[in-house]
Write a protein that holds these residues in place. Sequence first.
Motif, PDB file in Angstrom:
ATOM      1  N   GLU A 177     -10.664  12.259 117.235  1.00 27.69           N
ATOM      2  CA  GLU A 177      -9.691  13.027 118.008  1.00 27.69           C
ATOM      3  C   GLU A 177      -9.061  12.163 119.100  1.00 27.69           C
ATOM      4  O   GLU A 177      -7.847  12.179 119.317  1.00 27.69           O
ATOM      5  N   ALA A 178      -9.908  11.381 119.794  1.00 24.40           N
ATOM      6  CA  ALA A 178      -9.417  10.517 120.880  1.00 24.40           C
ATOM      7  C   ALA A 178      -8.401   9.518 120.323  1.00 24.40           C
ATOM      8  O   ALA A 178      -7.351   9.255 120.928  1.00 24.40           O
ATOM      9  N   LEU A 179      -8.706   8.989 119.166  1.00 23.28           N
ATOM     10  CA  LEU A 179      -7.814   7.996 118.555  1.00 23.28           C
ATOM     11  C   LEU A 179      -6.494   8.651 118.145  1.00 23.28           C
ATOM     12  O   LEU A 179      -5.398   8.116 118.393  1.00 23.28           O
ATOM     13  N   LYS A 180      -6.589   9.832 117.561  1.00 30.04           N
ATOM     14  CA  LYS A 180      -5.374  10.530 117.131  1.00 30.04           C
ATOM     15  C   LYS A 180      -4.488  10.847 118.348  1.00 30.04           C
ATOM     16  O   LYS A 180      -3.276  10.691 118.304  1.00 30.04           O
ATOM     17  N   ASN A 181      -5.133  11.298 119.423  1.00 33.69           N
ATOM     18  CA  ASN A 181      -4.364  11.608 120.640  1.00 33.69           C
ATOM     19  C   ASN A 181      -3.626  10.375 121.136  1.00 33.69           C
ATOM     20  O   ASN A 181      -2.461  10.433 121.525  1.00 33.69           O
ATOM     21  N   TYR A 182      -4.338   9.233 121.088  1.00 35.64           N
ATOM     22  CA  TYR A 182      -3.725   8.000 121.575  1.00 35.64           C
ATOM     23  C   TYR A 182      -2.547   7.562 120.685  1.00 35.64           C
ATOM     24  O   TYR A 182      -1.515   7.111 121.177  1.00 35.64           O
ATOM     25  N   LEU A 183      -2.713   7.730 119.371  1.00 34.35           N
ATOM     26  CA  LEU A 183      -1.703   7.210 118.438  1.00 34.35           C
ATOM     27  C   LEU A 183      -0.530   8.174 118.213  1.00 34.35           C
ATOM     28  O   LEU A 183       0.519   7.761 117.712  1.00 34.35           O
ATOM     29  N   ARG A 184      -0.722   9.461 118.599  1.00 39.58           N
ATOM     30  CA  ARG A 184       0.238  10.517 118.213  1.00 39.58           C
ATOM     31  C   ARG A 184       1.691  10.125 118.471  1.00 39.58           C
ATOM     32  O   ARG A 184       2.532  10.195 117.589  1.00 39.58           O
ATOM     33  N   ASP A 185       1.997   9.674 119.685  1.00 37.47           N
ATOM     34  CA  ASP A 185       3.412   9.401 119.991  1.00 37.47           C
ATOM     35  C   ASP A 185       3.814   7.953 119.670  1.00 37.47           C
ATOM     36  O   ASP A 185       4.872   7.491 120.065  1.00 37.47           O
ATOM     37  N   LYS A 186       2.934   7.231 118.951  1.00 39.70           N
ATOM     38  CA  LYS A 186       3.278   5.838 118.604  1.00 39.70           C
ATOM     39  C   LYS A 186       3.466   5.672 117.099  1.00 39.70           C
ATOM     40  O   LYS A 186       3.669   4.556 116.601  1.00 39.70           O
ATOM     41  N   LEU A 187       3.408   6.775 116.372  1.00 38.78           N
ATOM     42  CA  LEU A 187       3.374   6.688 114.901  1.00 38.78           C
ATOM     43  C   LEU A 187       4.583   6.008 114.275  1.00 38.78           C
ATOM     44  O   LEU A 187       4.482   5.390 113.212  1.00 38.78           O
ATOM     45  N   ASP A 188       5.734   6.100 114.956  1.00 40.30           N
ATOM     46  CA  ASP A 188       6.945   5.484 114.387  1.00 40.30           C
ATOM     47  C   ASP A 188       6.790   3.979 114.209  1.00 40.30           C
ATOM     48  O   ASP A 188       7.454   3.379 113.371  1.00 40.30           O
ATOM     49  N   GLY A 189       5.911   3.372 115.004  1.00 40.23           N
ATOM     50  CA  GLY A 189       5.724   1.915 114.930  1.00 40.23           C
ATOM     51  C   GLY A 189       4.790   1.492 113.805  1.00 40.23           C
ATOM     52  O   GLY A 189       4.520   0.311 113.637  1.00 40.23           O
ATOM     53  N   PHE A 190       4.267   2.459 113.034  1.00 34.96           N
ATOM     54  CA  PHE A 190       3.289   2.123 111.992  1.00 34.96           C
ATOM     55  C   PHE A 190       3.892   2.163 110.590  1.00 34.96           C
ATOM     56  O   PHE A 190       4.925   2.822 110.358  1.00 34.96           O
ATOM     57  N   CYS A 191       3.237   1.481 109.668  1.00 34.55           N
ATOM     58  CA  CYS A 191       3.708   1.475 108.279  1.00 34.55           C
ATOM     59  C   CYS A 191       3.464   2.839 107.623  1.00 34.55           C
ATOM     60  O   CYS A 191       2.734   3.685 108.180  1.00 34.55           O
ATOM     61  N   GLY A 192       4.055   3.040 106.471  1.00 35.81           N
ATOM     62  CA  GLY A 192       3.940   4.324 105.765  1.00 35.81           C
ATOM     63  C   GLY A 192       2.487   4.676 105.472  1.00 35.81           C
ATOM     64  O   GLY A 192       2.064   5.834 105.626  1.00 35.81           O
ATOM     65  N   ASP A 193       1.705   3.660 105.061  1.00 33.95           N
ATOM     66  CA  ASP A 193       0.287   3.907 104.750  1.00 33.95           C
ATOM     67  C   ASP A 193      -0.436   4.458 105.980  1.00 33.95           C
ATOM     68  O   ASP A 193      -1.201   5.405 105.888  1.00 33.95           O
ATOM     69  N   CYS A 194      -0.186   3.824 107.117  1.00 27.09           N
ATOM     70  CA  CYS A 194      -0.891   4.243 108.334  1.00 27.09           C
ATOM     71  C   CYS A 194      -0.465   5.654 108.752  1.00 27.09           C
ATOM     72  O   CYS A 194      -1.300   6.453 109.195  1.00 27.09           O
ATOM     73  N   ARG A 195       0.843   5.962 108.601  1.00 20.77           N
ATOM     74  CA  ARG A 195       1.297   7.315 108.981  1.00 20.77           C
ATOM     75  C   ARG A 195       0.598   8.355 108.106  1.00 20.77           C
ATOM     76  O   ARG A 195       0.224   9.422 108.573  1.00 20.77           O
ATOM     77  N   ARG A 196       0.402   8.001 106.852  1.00 18.53           N
ATOM     78  CA  ARG A 196      -0.303   8.917 105.942  1.00 18.53           C
ATOM     79  C   ARG A 196      -1.788   9.004 106.329  1.00 18.53           C
ATOM     80  O   ARG A 196      -2.393  10.070 106.312  1.00 18.53           O
ATOM     81  N   ARG A 197      -2.350   7.851 106.711  1.00 15.42           N
ATOM     82  CA  ARG A 197      -3.774   7.829 107.058  1.00 15.42           C
ATOM     83  C   ARG A 197      -4.055   8.576 108.377  1.00 15.42           C
ATOM     84  O   ARG A 197      -5.197   8.939 108.636  1.00 15.42           O
TER      85      ARG A 197
END
Length: 418
Positions: A177-197
């Motif tokens: 949960e902590a990781l998801k909260n941290y990454l939530r607003d940064k997802l645009d910077g990630f590859c398609g695989d990571c956005r799916r993961r």
Amino acid sequence: MKYKTLKGLQDILAPDIPVWQHIEAVARDIFRTYGYQEIRLPILESTEIFTRSIGETSDIVEKEMYTFQDKGGRSVTLRPEGTASFVRAYVEHHLYNNPAPQKFYYMGPMFRYERPQAYRYRQFYQIGAEAMGIEDPNLDAEIISLLSAILRRIGLEGLNFEITSIGCKACRPGYREALKNYLRDKLDGFCGDCRRRYDLNPLRILDCKVPECISSRQGSPPVLDYLCAGCREHFDGLKYNLDLLKVPHTINPNLVRGLDYYTKTAFEVTSESLGSQKAVAAGGRYDGLVDEFGGPPTPGIGFALGMERIVPLIKGSVKTSEGPDLFICPLGDEASVKALVLAEQLRTHGVRIEANLESSSIRSQMRKADRIGARNVLVLGEDEIRKGEVVVKDMTTGTETRTPIDIQELARLIREKK
Ligand code: HAM
């Protein structure tokens, strides 16, 4: 050239073979002193064994497995690693009924359809170890110390032992949960695989090798900050024990393993001499895997080292070519047959003999003896056969020794000169 090895595969040839054998012999010897027994596992397994354990969203399962249908229509996979196969065998043969810890090792090829590069192959060899049935961090320390003993005895120096804890079933949801909260607003910077993961298995985002993902996840919370009391105590115990056993190590809170089955302890041994593929060995604990495979809940821990990454690091320090103790040069047809028999008889005394089995000029035979690094040479001509006497020439010192053609006597002489 009509046929070549497939991309990412290689033949291991003579100059490297003694280095491989040296590593294998050292490993076997050390495993014996730690009470590990060998297990030989199939190279081909049901695909599900790997998808269930390594994880559906891991790079290995998503992109790298050699999977195909066999003639019976079953999905089978060339093993990408040994732990899943080992645990399948452990459960299948009820090995958990033996007194704990049950300790095993294996050696053999693994297959991953990765992009080949230096020190990264599609078929590569691992020496792996798995220890089962003990939850205490004493076992973690012992197996890391065992790995360190192998690497030291092989002659590898300047390695970094990096350790971490990646938590357990109890603390992982909080970290996720902590990781998801941290990454939530940064997802645009990630590859398609990571956005799916992100929804399926956000922890896998930490293992993505895409450069944008590496920079976008900078600053994400380290799992070590989210360990439950049990995992923290386990990790503290491991560090304490490693100090006690004098295994130098560093804590790497960013260490991420590419396989989903790990719990608590994870580690990697790296060498700065290898460039980007710097892990020479890696492993960790997998306390939930036996359970997952239908066995009784049983903790386990293991590691695997990568042969193709270790061989180049020690190549210069292992003696790689050994010529025969004696090279027999026959002169003439009768002598060729005599050489064949003489060589056969001398070998029963444990000496390494190379006999030139077709007659050719003495010059070309001496050249050959020199090229293959023969320590001694014996010329066998009609004269020698008639007199029952030969001359053995020491190729290093040039000294010549006259001796009767007597197997015991010849063998003794050659052994003395070894
Ligand atoms: P792994 O980190 O995937 O772990 O692989 C272990 C080692 O195998 C790596 O550190 C590396 O030296 C070598 N290796 C991996 N992929 C390649 C490749 N493509 N080419 C050359 N070498 C490679 C495992 O496999 C786990 N089963 C280890 C383990 C055992 N964990 C618990 N028990």
